[in-house]
Design a protein around this motif. Structure first.
Motif, PDB file in Angstrom:
ATOM      1  N   ALA A 316       0.818  -1.217   0.000  1.00  0.00           N
ATOM      2  CA  ALA A 316       0.000   0.000   0.000  1.00  0.00           C
ATOM      3  C   ALA A 316       0.848   1.261   0.000  1.00  0.00           C
ATOM      4  O   ALA A 316       0.351   2.350  -0.317  1.00  0.00           O
ATOM      5  CB  ALA A 316      -0.932   0.000   1.216  1.00  0.00           C
ATOM      6  N   GLY A 317       2.125   1.132   0.384  1.00  0.00           N
ATOM      7  CA  GLY A 317       2.984   2.305   0.446  1.00  0.00           C
ATOM      8  C   GLY A 317       2.609   3.237   1.580  1.00  0.00           C
ATOM      9  O   GLY A 317       2.787   4.450   1.443  1.00  0.00           O
ATOM     10  N   THR A 318       2.109   2.671   2.679  1.00  0.00           N
ATOM     11  CA  THR A 318       1.700   3.491   3.820  1.00  0.00           C
ATOM     12  C   THR A 318       2.397   2.983   5.083  1.00  0.00           C
ATOM     13  O   THR A 318       3.026   1.914   5.094  1.00  0.00           O
ATOM     14  CB  THR A 318       0.178   3.422   4.016  1.00  0.00           C
ATOM     15  OG1 THR A 318      -0.211   2.047   4.195  1.00  0.00           O
ATOM     16  CG2 THR A 318      -0.551   4.002   2.804  1.00  0.00           C
ATOM     17  N   VAL A 319       2.245   3.750   6.152  1.00  0.00           N
ATOM     18  CA  VAL A 319       2.832   3.378   7.439  1.00  0.00           C
ATOM     19  C   VAL A 319       1.744   3.354   8.493  1.00  0.00           C
ATOM     20  O   VAL A 319       0.725   4.057   8.372  1.00  0.00           O
ATOM     21  CB  VAL A 319       3.949   4.361   7.859  1.00  0.00           C
ATOM     22  CG1 VAL A 319       5.098   4.324   6.888  1.00  0.00           C
ATOM     23  CG2 VAL A 319       3.412   5.773   8.028  1.00  0.00           C
ATOM     24  N   HIS A 320       1.932   2.520   9.504  1.00  0.00           N
ATOM     25  CA  HIS A 320       1.048   2.530  10.671  1.00  0.00           C
ATOM     26  C   HIS A 320       1.862   2.181  11.902  1.00  0.00           C
ATOM     27  O   HIS A 320       2.906   1.531  11.819  1.00  0.00           O
ATOM     28  CB  HIS A 320      -0.125   1.559  10.492  1.00  0.00           C
ATOM     29  CG  HIS A 320       0.295   0.119  10.430  1.00  0.00           C
ATOM     30  ND1 HIS A 320       0.706  -0.482   9.250  1.00  0.00           N
ATOM     31  CD2 HIS A 320       0.378  -0.829  11.410  1.00  0.00           C
ATOM     32  CE1 HIS A 320       1.027  -1.753   9.496  1.00  0.00           C
ATOM     33  NE2 HIS A 320       0.835  -1.982  10.795  1.00  0.00           N
ATOM     34  N   SER A 321       1.398   2.638  13.035  1.00  0.00           N
ATOM     35  CA  SER A 321       2.152   2.470  14.283  1.00  0.00           C
ATOM     36  C   SER A 321       2.026   1.040  14.804  1.00  0.00           C
ATOM     37  O   SER A 321       0.992   0.391  14.629  1.00  0.00           O
ATOM     38  CB  SER A 321       1.646   3.458  15.339  1.00  0.00           C
ATOM     39  OG  SER A 321       0.274   3.220  15.623  1.00  0.00           O
ATOM     40  N   GLN A 322       3.112   0.584  15.449  1.00  0.00           N
ATOM     41  CA  GLN A 322       3.138  -0.749  16.029  1.00  0.00           C
ATOM     42  C   GLN A 322       3.773  -0.672  17.435  1.00  0.00           C
ATOM     43  O   GLN A 322       4.950  -0.331  17.564  1.00  0.00           O
ATOM     44  CB  GLN A 322       3.964  -1.705  15.149  1.00  0.00           C
ATOM     45  CG  GLN A 322       4.231  -3.070  15.753  1.00  0.00           C
ATOM     46  CD  GLN A 322       2.962  -3.867  15.981  1.00  0.00           C
ATOM     47  OE1 GLN A 322       2.042  -3.809  15.160  1.00  0.00           O
ATOM     48  NE2 GLN A 322       2.899  -4.575  17.097  1.00  0.00           N
ATOM     49  N   PRO A 323       3.021  -0.974  18.509  1.00  0.00           N
ATOM     50  CA  PRO A 323       3.611  -0.965  19.860  1.00  0.00           C
ATOM     51  C   PRO A 323       4.683  -2.055  19.988  1.00  0.00           C
ATOM     52  O   PRO A 323       4.545  -3.147  19.431  1.00  0.00           O
ATOM     53  CB  PRO A 323       2.419  -1.244  20.782  1.00  0.00           C
ATOM     54  CG  PRO A 323       1.206  -0.924  19.956  1.00  0.00           C
ATOM     55  CD  PRO A 323       1.575  -1.239  18.541  1.00  0.00           C
ATOM     56  N   VAL A 324       5.740  -1.737  20.711  1.00  0.00           N
ATOM     57  CA  VAL A 324       6.830  -2.700  20.919  1.00  0.00           C
ATOM     58  C   VAL A 324       7.210  -2.717  22.398  1.00  0.00           C
ATOM     59  O   VAL A 324       6.962  -1.767  23.144  1.00  0.00           O
ATOM     60  CB  VAL A 324       8.073  -2.332  20.070  1.00  0.00           C
ATOM     61  CG1 VAL A 324       7.792  -2.507  18.593  1.00  0.00           C
ATOM     62  CG2 VAL A 324       8.556  -0.926  20.383  1.00  0.00           C
ATOM     63  N   LYS A 325       7.819  -3.831  22.785  1.00  0.00           N
ATOM     64  CA  LYS A 325       8.329  -3.994  24.154  1.00  0.00           C
ATOM     65  C   LYS A 325       9.852  -3.947  24.107  1.00  0.00           C
ATOM     66  O   LYS A 325      10.475  -4.758  23.435  1.00  0.00           O
ATOM     67  CB  LYS A 325       7.846  -5.318  24.745  1.00  0.00           C
ATOM     68  CG  LYS A 325       8.322  -5.549  26.171  1.00  0.00           C
ATOM     69  CD  LYS A 325       7.794  -6.880  26.700  1.00  0.00           C
ATOM     70  CE  LYS A 325       8.299  -7.120  28.125  1.00  0.00           C
ATOM     71  NZ  LYS A 325       7.810  -8.436  28.647  1.00  0.00           N
ATOM     72  N   ILE A 326      10.442  -2.986  24.824  1.00  0.00           N
ATOM     73  CA  ILE A 326      11.890  -2.783  24.807  1.00  0.00           C
ATOM     74  C   ILE A 326      12.544  -3.705  25.830  1.00  0.00           C
ATOM     75  O   ILE A 326      12.133  -3.755  27.004  1.00  0.00           O
ATOM     76  CB  ILE A 326      12.236  -1.315  25.103  1.00  0.00           C
ATOM     77  CG1 ILE A 326      11.530  -0.387  24.091  1.00  0.00           C
ATOM     78  CG2 ILE A 326      13.740  -1.114  25.054  1.00  0.00           C
ATOM     79  CD1 ILE A 326      11.878  -0.674  22.656  1.00  0.00           C
ATOM     80  N   ALA A 327      13.568  -4.437  25.377  1.00  0.00           N
ATOM     81  CA  ALA A 327      14.333  -5.291  26.292  1.00  0.00           C
ATOM     82  C   ALA A 327      15.434  -4.490  26.962  1.00  0.00           C
ATOM     83  O   ALA A 327      15.523  -4.432  28.189  1.00  0.00           O
ATOM     84  CB  ALA A 327      14.916  -6.490  25.536  1.00  0.00           C
ATOM     85  N   ASP A 328      16.286  -3.874  26.171  1.00  0.00           N
ATOM     86  CA  ASP A 328      17.344  -3.015  26.695  1.00  0.00           C
ATOM     87  C   ASP A 328      17.936  -2.219  25.547  1.00  0.00           C
ATOM     88  O   ASP A 328      17.528  -2.353  24.402  1.00  0.00           O
ATOM     89  CB  ASP A 328      18.434  -3.822  27.426  1.00  0.00           C
ATOM     90  CG  ASP A 328      19.050  -4.901  26.543  1.00  0.00           C
ATOM     91  OD1 ASP A 328      18.976  -4.762  25.296  1.00  0.00           O
ATOM     92  OD2 ASP A 328      19.608  -5.866  27.068  1.00  0.00           O
ATOM     93  N   PHE A 329      18.910  -1.403  25.895  1.00  0.00           N
ATOM     94  CA  PHE A 329      19.588  -0.580  24.900  1.00  0.00           C
ATOM     95  C   PHE A 329      21.002  -1.108  24.713  1.00  0.00           C
ATOM     96  O   PHE A 329      21.695  -1.399  25.689  1.00  0.00           O
ATOM     97  CB  PHE A 329      19.625   0.886  25.344  1.00  0.00           C
ATOM     98  CG  PHE A 329      18.279   1.540  25.369  1.00  0.00           C
ATOM     99  CD1 PHE A 329      17.811   2.235  24.276  1.00  0.00           C
ATOM    100  CD2 PHE A 329      17.470   1.453  26.504  1.00  0.00           C
ATOM    101  CE1 PHE A 329      16.564   2.848  24.300  1.00  0.00           C
ATOM    102  CE2 PHE A 329      16.231   2.044  26.538  1.00  0.00           C
ATOM    103  CZ  PHE A 329      15.771   2.738  25.429  1.00  0.00           C
ATOM    104  N   SER A 330      21.419  -1.255  23.473  1.00  0.00           N
ATOM    105  CA  SER A 330      22.748  -1.753  23.151  1.00  0.00           C
ATOM    106  C   SER A 330      23.565  -0.645  22.521  1.00  0.00           C
ATOM    107  O   SER A 330      23.077   0.476  22.315  1.00  0.00           O
ATOM    108  CB  SER A 330      22.658  -2.955  22.204  1.00  0.00           C
ATOM    109  OG  SER A 330      22.002  -2.601  21.001  1.00  0.00           O
TER     110      SER A 330
END
Length: 385
Positions: A316-330
């Motif tokens: 479709a050439g579009t974007v939509h938001s997706q919730p994510v769960k962060i483990a840590d920062f590298s």
């Protein structure tokens, strides 16, 4: 000669007509601009397959497997120190000395006591022999002989005790010299000339020649991945080309009370290039109980107080938001525990300009660099301009 000139004056109706035509043209242009869709070029990353292993890397210092903390076996005042830090020693070398005057006097006293005890043995022996002769001639009773025998035995015991006391006193004098038991290098000096030390107080530390090891501190979250016999790699700051195969030799059974880390010792093969005190990095691998995927920090956004990424719908050439769960920062981005899977494409930059179902322009196949990588990181694609 006066010539009359005709002047044209527009009527009110004409002015109204011109104004209406202008407004109509402006409205058409505005409507045409509103009907034109905004297509924003974006930079994207494709989520690669998560690796089931992760790298563990901890720094430590090279040390000898055995460190001798040497101290005197008697109390006294140090009157001589013969070695300095970094000096090599071998078995029998005198490293330091304490004042032995009192112990030498004790030797003389023990010698006098022993001599007196030996005289007592001689006297008791004469008394016993005399009693034996009188008993044989039936002049003295048997009880007198038995008493003489007991006196002789007691004198012999006293003499033996005096001998032991003399030996002990001589040992005390010998202990006034601090000697090395093994070959090694002096790594620390804890007391100096003029200082009064007690028995057992560490005066010098000697790193024993032989096997070297790296001691590292491992946090509790990773200590389960280190066990005795585990193979690791050791790299050294002084020489990038120096890489040795190490083996975990010892894992502490309890955490340090201050740092809350566990001490792990890694044995190293014998290599003359490895010196005591060098800084080393110990690298190992660990199985991921929950595989993670990584994305660039710029791909992470927030919506309604929740961490999200902007997923790209390629068809479709579009974007939509997706919730994510962060483990840590590298070091190379953010590790995501849940919300993304391999093959999905997310916006890597400019997330603040994204809206739901916004039309985007993706990089072409020639410019795209997204590809699966072995460590589970996402690879970036070029910006289309």
């Amino acid at each position: 000669m006066f010539s009359p000139r005709t002047t044209f004056m527009p009527s009110a109706a004409a002015l109204v007509l011109l104004a209406a035509v202008g407004m109509l043209a402006s409205g058409c242009q505005q409507k045409q601009a509103e009907n034109k869709e905004v297509i924003r070029p974006v930079k994207v990353v494709e989520i690669a397959k998560a690796d089931t292993t992760r790298a563990l890397d901890y720094s430590g210092s090279v040390r000898a497997r055995t460190d001798m903390n040497l101290g005197f076996r008697i109390n006294g005042k140090i009157v001589d120190r013969r070695v300095d830090i970094g000096q090599r020693v071998k078995p029998g070398d005198v490293l330091a000395r304490i004042d032995s005057t009192d112990y030498e006097l004790a030797v003389k006293r023990a010698e006098a006591t022993l001599e007196s005890a030996q005289k007592q043995v001689q006297t008791a022996d004469l008394t016993r022999n005399r009693a034996q002769q009188l008993f044989d001639k039936n002049v003295a009773p048997k009880s007198q002989l038995e008493q003489a025998q007991l006196g002789y035995d007691q004198a012999v015991t006293t003499r033996d005790s005096a001998k032991s006391a003399l030996d002990e006193a001589k040992n005390q004098v010998a202990y006034s010299d601090l000697k090395s038991d093994l070959s090694g290098i002096v790594t620390a000096v804890n007391a100096d000339v003029g200082q009064v030390v007690g028995s057992g107080t560490p005066v010098l530390t000697v790193a024993v020649d032989g096997e070297k090891e790296v001691q590292i501190a491992v946090p509790e979250m990773d200590i389960a991945h280190f066990s005795t016999g585990k193979a690791v790699k050791a790299r050294f700051w002084s020489d990038d080309a120096l890489v040795l195969d190490g083996t975990v030799r010892e894992v502490s059974g309890s955490a340090d009370t201050q740092s809350r880390t566990f001490s792990v010792r890694v044995s190293l093969p014998n290599d003359p290039r490895v010196l005591l005190g060098m800084t080393a990095n110990v690298a190992a691998s660990a199985e991921n109980t929950q595989p993670f995927v990584s994305i660039p920090l710029s791909a992470l956004a927030e919506k309604d107080g929740q961490k999200i990424v902007w997923l790209v719908d390629r068809q479709a050439g579009t974007v939509h938001s997706q919730p994510v769960k962060i483990a840590d920062f590298s070091d190379d981005g953010v590790r995501v525990a849940d919300g993304l899977k391999a093959g999905e494409t997310v916006v890597a930059a400019g997330t603040q300009f994204m809206t739901e179902n916004l039309k985007v322009k993706l990089p072409d196949a020639a410019g795209q660099q997204a590809a699966a990588v072995p460590n589970g990181n996402a690879a970036a694609a070029d910006v289309v301009r």
